[in-house]
Design a protein around this motif. Sequence first.
Motif, mmCIF file in Angstrom:
data_model
loop_
_atom_site.group_PDB
_atom_site.id
_atom_site.type_symbol
_atom_site.label_atom_id
_atom_site.label_comp_id
_atom_site.label_asym_id
_atom_site.label_seq_id
_atom_site.Cartn_x
_atom_site.Cartn_y
_atom_site.Cartn_z
ATOM 1 N N LEU A 40 44.099 27.987 21.211
ATOM 2 C CA LEU A 40 45.320 28.255 20.438
ATOM 3 C C LEU A 40 44.972 29.059 19.190
ATOM 4 O O LEU A 40 45.623 30.069 18.888
ATOM 5 C CB LEU A 40 46.007 26.942 20.065
ATOM 6 C CG LEU A 40 47.213 27.066 19.136
ATOM 7 C CD1 LEU A 40 48.371 27.748 19.851
ATOM 8 C CD2 LEU A 40 47.637 25.693 18.633
ATOM 9 N N HIS A 41 43.939 28.632 18.472
ATOM 10 C CA HIS A 41 43.552 29.334 17.251
ATOM 11 C C HIS A 41 43.002 30.725 17.545
ATOM 12 O O HIS A 41 43.244 31.659 16.767
ATOM 13 C CB HIS A 41 42.555 28.491 16.453
ATOM 14 C CG HIS A 41 43.167 27.230 15.943
ATOM 15 N ND1 HIS A 41 42.465 26.042 15.890
ATOM 16 C CD2 HIS A 41 44.404 26.939 15.483
ATOM 17 C CE1 HIS A 41 43.258 25.102 15.413
ATOM 18 N NE2 HIS A 41 44.440 25.617 15.171
ATOM 19 N N GLU A 42 42.295 30.870 18.650
ATOM 20 C CA GLU A 42 41.815 32.210 19.039
ATOM 21 C C GLU A 42 42.989 33.139 19.314
ATOM 22 O O GLU A 42 42.984 34.298 18.891
ATOM 23 C CB GLU A 42 40.922 32.133 20.274
ATOM 24 C CG GLU A 42 39.539 31.611 20.004
ATOM 25 C CD GLU A 42 38.711 31.417 21.282
ATOM 26 O OE1 GLU A 42 39.187 31.768 22.390
ATOM 27 O OE2 GLU A 42 37.588 30.896 21.162
ATOM 28 N N SER A 43 44.009 32.633 20.015
ATOM 29 C CA SER A 43 45.173 33.481 20.314
ATOM 30 C C SER A 43 45.947 33.808 19.039
ATOM 31 O O SER A 43 46.448 34.928 18.891
ATOM 32 C CB SER A 43 46.076 32.832 21.357
ATOM 33 O OG SER A 43 46.759 31.736 20.817
ATOM 34 N N GLN A 44 46.029 32.865 18.101
ATOM 35 C CA GLN A 44 46.691 33.138 16.824
ATOM 36 C C GLN A 44 45.926 34.214 16.049
ATOM 37 O O GLN A 44 46.531 35.132 15.486
ATOM 38 C CB GLN A 44 46.789 31.859 15.988
ATOM 39 C CG GLN A 44 47.756 30.849 16.522
ATOM 40 C CD GLN A 44 47.656 29.500 15.801
ATOM 41 O OE1 GLN A 44 46.708 29.234 15.073
ATOM 42 N NE2 GLN A 44 48.650 28.652 16.020
ATOM 43 N N TYR A 45 44.599 34.108 16.035
ATOM 44 C CA TYR A 45 43.762 35.084 15.332
ATOM 45 C C TYR A 45 43.927 36.464 15.963
ATOM 46 O O TYR A 45 44.077 37.476 15.252
ATOM 47 C CB TYR A 45 42.296 34.636 15.379
ATOM 48 C CG TYR A 45 41.361 35.613 14.719
ATOM 49 C CD1 TYR A 45 41.253 35.665 13.332
ATOM 50 C CD2 TYR A 45 40.589 36.487 15.480
ATOM 51 C CE1 TYR A 45 40.401 36.576 12.720
ATOM 52 C CE2 TYR A 45 39.729 37.392 14.880
ATOM 53 C CZ TYR A 45 39.641 37.437 13.501
ATOM 54 O OH TYR A 45 38.796 38.321 12.901
ATOM 55 N N THR A 46 43.915 36.524 17.285
ATOM 56 C CA THR A 46 44.077 37.798 17.995
ATOM 57 C C THR A 46 45.434 38.417 17.675
ATOM 58 O O THR A 46 45.531 39.623 17.427
ATOM 59 C CB THR A 46 43.932 37.590 19.519
ATOM 60 O OG1 THR A 46 42.653 37.016 19.779
ATOM 61 C CG2 THR A 46 44.081 38.893 20.280
ATOM 62 N N ARG A 47 46.471 37.606 17.644
ATOM 63 C CA ARG A 47 47.825 38.087 17.328
ATOM 64 C C ARG A 47 47.879 38.652 15.907
ATOM 65 O O ARG A 47 48.485 39.697 15.665
ATOM 66 C CB ARG A 47 48.823 36.948 17.488
ATOM 67 C CG ARG A 47 50.165 37.352 17.932
ATOM 68 C CD ARG A 47 51.068 36.186 18.190
ATOM 69 N NE ARG A 47 50.326 34.952 17.925
ATOM 70 C CZ ARG A 47 50.605 33.768 18.402
ATOM 71 N NH1 ARG A 47 51.633 33.608 19.160
ATOM 72 N NH2 ARG A 47 49.904 32.703 18.128
ATOM 73 N N ILE A 48 47.234 37.979 14.970
ATOM 74 C CA ILE A 48 47.206 38.424 13.582
ATOM 75 C C ILE A 48 46.449 39.761 13.479
ATOM 76 O O ILE A 48 46.880 40.679 12.787
ATOM 77 C CB ILE A 48 46.567 37.353 12.667
ATOM 78 C CG1 ILE A 48 47.501 36.153 12.551
ATOM 79 C CG2 ILE A 48 46.231 37.916 11.294
ATOM 80 C CD1 ILE A 48 46.867 34.928 11.902
ATOM 81 N N GLN A 49 45.324 39.852 14.193
ATOM 82 C CA GLN A 49 44.537 41.081 14.171
ATOM 83 C C GLN A 49 45.310 42.247 14.764
ATOM 84 O O GLN A 49 45.236 43.371 14.255
ATOM 85 C CB GLN A 49 43.208 40.873 14.923
ATOM 86 C CG GLN A 49 42.274 39.897 14.256
ATOM 87 C CD GLN A 49 41.974 40.235 12.810
ATOM 88 O OE1 GLN A 49 41.869 41.400 12.420
ATOM 89 N NE2 GLN A 49 41.872 39.217 11.980
ATOM 90 N N ARG A 50 46.071 41.993 15.820
ATOM 91 C CA ARG A 50 46.894 43.071 16.432
ATOM 92 C C ARG A 50 48.000 43.514 15.482
ATOM 93 O O ARG A 50 48.334 44.686 15.414
ATOM 94 C CB ARG A 50 47.495 42.589 17.754
ATOM 95 C CG ARG A 50 46.514 42.557 18.868
ATOM 96 C CD ARG A 50 47.200 42.249 20.182
ATOM 97 N NE ARG A 50 46.207 41.963 21.201
ATOM 98 C CZ ARG A 50 46.370 41.084 22.151
ATOM 99 N NH1 ARG A 50 47.478 40.390 22.265
ATOM 100 N NH2 ARG A 50 45.409 40.881 23.042
#
Length: 167
Positions: free
Chosen positions: A154-164
Amino acid sequence: MHEETRLPRNGKEFILFLAIISIISVNIIAPLIMGFEFGFTKETYIETLKVIPFVWIAVVLLVNLVAKPLVSKLLPKFIGPTDGFNARVLFNIVFSVTILSILLTVIGSWIGMREISMEPIHNFFYIWPRNWFISFWVEALIAQPIARFAMKKLHESQYTRIQRAKA
């Protein structure tokens, strides 16, 4: 210290974390305990399935109202600021399982028998060690690792979304 990605960071994530752990735990621990108590039969399993929703509600309430406050007071007495993540998790599991298994050895029996009686109290010291053992290993090897993995993803997907969004 870096942010821990394997644990919930807010209330919504805690609810998800608790749901994962409690659903897995109740669906493994209850049938095992009932099987050891009454035999591993189809009838015992079906009876267990009938009470699992009520046991799950009891688990969620006991975690939030009893175990979580007690564990948060016990942990600082046994772990220090330099202790690592695994030590913290292990102590958390030991304390949580101990508190919940003591309570659920009695309350879970009452739910399963659909009556309040003295039987689980009279047989407590015969039943509780087995319940603790089953619960500890299910928590340590199955439920908590799965929940921590889910939090990490979940946190990895949140981080990826923020980076995008930044790009």
